[in-house]
Enzyme design. Structure first.
Site, PDB file in Angstrom:
ATOM      1  N   GLY A 105       0.783  -1.239   0.000  1.00  0.00           N
ATOM      2  CA  GLY A 105       0.000   0.000   0.000  1.00  0.00           C
ATOM      3  C   GLY A 105       0.810   1.282   0.000  1.00  0.00           C
ATOM      4  CG  ASN A 165       1.636   3.171  -5.895  1.00  0.00           C
ATOM      5  OD1 ASN A 165       1.984   4.211  -6.453  1.00  0.00           O
ATOM      6  ND2 ASN A 165       2.238   2.007  -6.088  1.00  0.00           N
ATOM      7  NE  ARG A 202      -9.165 -14.958 -13.600  1.00  0.00           N
ATOM      8  CZ  ARG A 202      -8.118 -14.554 -12.865  1.00  0.00           C
ATOM      9  NH1 ARG A 202      -8.205 -13.504 -12.104  1.00  0.00           N
ATOM     10  NH2 ARG A 202      -6.986 -15.225 -12.902  1.00  0.00           N
ATOM     11  CG  MET A 240      -0.695  -7.937  -6.864  1.00  0.00           C
ATOM     12  SD  MET A 240      -0.005  -6.849  -8.142  1.00  0.00           S
ATOM     13  CE  MET A 240       1.323  -7.893  -8.724  1.00  0.00           C
ATOM     14  CB  ILE A 296      -6.728 -10.856 -14.414  1.00  0.00           C
ATOM     15  CG1 ILE A 296      -5.217 -10.963 -14.573  1.00  0.00           C
ATOM     16  CG2 ILE A 296      -7.404 -10.535 -15.743  1.00  0.00           C
ATOM     17  CD1 ILE A 296      -4.765 -12.130 -15.425  1.00  0.00           C
ATOM     18  CG  LEU A 297     -10.037  -6.069 -12.228  1.00  0.00           C
ATOM     19  CD1 LEU A 297      -9.947  -4.547 -12.285  1.00  0.00           C
ATOM     20  CD2 LEU A 297     -10.852  -6.514 -11.019  1.00  0.00           C
ATOM     21  CG  HIS A 338       2.505  -2.788 -15.187  1.00  0.00           C
ATOM     22  ND1 HIS A 338       2.183  -3.980 -14.553  1.00  0.00           N
ATOM     23  CD2 HIS A 338       3.544  -3.064 -16.005  1.00  0.00           C
ATOM     24  CE1 HIS A 338       2.993  -4.930 -14.998  1.00  0.00           C
ATOM     25  NE2 HIS A 338       3.822  -4.404 -15.873  1.00  0.00           N
ATOM     26  CG  LEU A 345      -2.170  -8.581 -17.647  1.00  0.00           C
ATOM     27  CD1 LEU A 345      -2.751  -8.329 -16.271  1.00  0.00           C
ATOM     28  CD2 LEU A 345      -1.421  -9.896 -17.676  1.00  0.00           C
TER      29      LEU A 345
HETATM   30  C1  GAR Z   1       3.593  -1.477  -7.252  1.00  0.00           C
HETATM   31  O1  GAR Z   1       4.915  -1.539  -7.709  1.00  0.00           O
HETATM   32  C2  GAR Z   1       2.636  -1.535  -8.429  1.00  0.00           C
HETATM   33  O2  GAR Z   1       3.089  -0.850  -9.549  1.00  0.00           O
HETATM   34  C3  GAR Z   1       2.555  -3.011  -8.677  1.00  0.00           C
HETATM   35  O3  GAR Z   1       2.501  -3.581  -7.395  1.00  0.00           O
HETATM   36  C4  GAR Z   1       3.232  -2.744  -6.474  1.00  0.00           C
HETATM   37  C5  GAR Z   1       2.352  -2.455  -5.301  1.00  0.00           C
HETATM   38  O4  GAR Z   1       3.055  -1.821  -4.255  1.00  0.00           O
HETATM   39  N1  GAR Z   1       1.434  -3.361  -9.482  1.00  0.00           N
HETATM   40  C6  GAR Z   1       1.444  -4.294 -10.424  1.00  0.00           C
HETATM   41  O5  GAR Z   1       2.406  -5.000 -10.658  1.00  0.00           O
HETATM   42  C7  GAR Z   1       0.132  -4.428 -11.194  1.00  0.00           C
HETATM   43  N2  GAR Z   1       0.322  -5.212 -12.384  1.00  0.00           N
HETATM   44  P1  GAR Z   1       2.267  -1.045  -3.120  1.00  0.00           P
HETATM   45  O6  GAR Z   1       1.173  -1.964  -2.606  1.00  0.00           O
HETATM   46  O7  GAR Z   1       3.280  -0.786  -2.057  1.00  0.00           O
HETATM   47  O8  GAR Z   1       1.706   0.228  -3.704  1.00  0.00           O
END
Ligand code: GAR
Length: 223
Positions: A16, A18, A69, A94, A96-97, A113, A148
């Site tokens: 989390g 982001n 799903r 993480m 796929i929707l 991403h 995706l």
């Molecule tokens: C981030 O690096 C994000 O870009 C990636 O997961 C991480 C989550 O970190 N997302 C993907 O790979 C989606 N395909 P966080 O939970 O600390 O924000």
């Protein structure tokens, strides 16, 4: 977007970081929005504590409790729709929707991403960059479509890979130098009504983008 603050739903699976950047940007007014719910598909996701500390409602819905799903997505749509989100932000979510989910929030779902899409969709992007000897690496914010990591790109930040960079070092640089800047910026644009998906194209402040904007597009508070 209405005069009032945009209602934002954030979906997470992990740490989390982001999410935290979005919480902070809403709190200090850089994003004219309110996070109305954080939904995690994992009860142990570190991001849940961040949401709770900020007083945000949390929903935990494990995909393992659903037969398909589609069933899982229908349950998520129901929980999210009850909060009437204007924007649905995938922040390290993480799963796929399915088209069912995407149709429910068409044009309002954003994802980040950790690669320079269309290079390296999927997992283990930092390892892939090293394995391919890429000169540059970074992250991309895009609208979510049924493909995706495939929807129209909005903003992409990049840096040069250094000879001694390891996958771990790349992951840390992508997070701190790129992700934590470009995602709050993209959500801020969206919350102000300055960003929209139009067919396959991205409209930013009334202009159709030929490709994603770069770090130079970051406004002062987001650099
Ligand atoms: C981030 O690096 C994000 O870009 C990636 O997961 C991480 C989550 O970190 N997302 C993907 O790979 C989606 N395909 P966080 O939970 O600390 O924000």
């Amino acid at each position: 977007m209405p005069e009032a603050k945009a209602r934002i739903a954030v979906l997470i699976s992990g740490e989390g970081r982001n999410l935290q950047a979005l919480i902070d940007a809403c709190a200090d007014g850089r994003i004219k929005g309110e996070i109305v719910v954080v939904l995690s598909n994992r009860a142990e996701a570190g991001g849940i504590a961040r949401a709770q500390r900020a007083g945000i409602a949390v929903e935990v819905l494990s995909h393992r409790d659903y037969a398909s799903r589609e069933d899982f997505d229908a349950a998520m749509v129901a929980r999210l729709a009850a909060r009437r989100p204007d924007i649905v932000v995938l922040a390290g979510f993480m799963r796929i929707l399915t088209p069912l989910f995407i149709a429910a929030f068409a044009g309002r779902v954003l994802n980040i991403h950790p690669s320079l899409l269309p290079r390296h969709p999927g997992l283990r992007t930092h390892e892939a960059v090293l394995a391919h000897g890429d000169a540059a690496h970074g992250a991309t914010v895009h609208f979510v479509t049924e493909q995706l990591d495939g929807g129209a790109a909005i903003i992409q930040g990049q840096f040069m890979v250094r000879p001694h960079d390891t996958a771990q070092m790349l992951a840390a640089r992508v997070m701190s130098e790129i992700e934590l800047k470009i995602y709050p910026q993209a959500v801020a644009w969206m919350a102000r009504g300055e960003l929209a998906l139009n067919g396959d194209g991205v409209i930013l402040r009334g202009r159709r983008l030929a490709g994603p904007v770069g770090l130079e597009a970051l406004e002062e508070g987001f650099r």
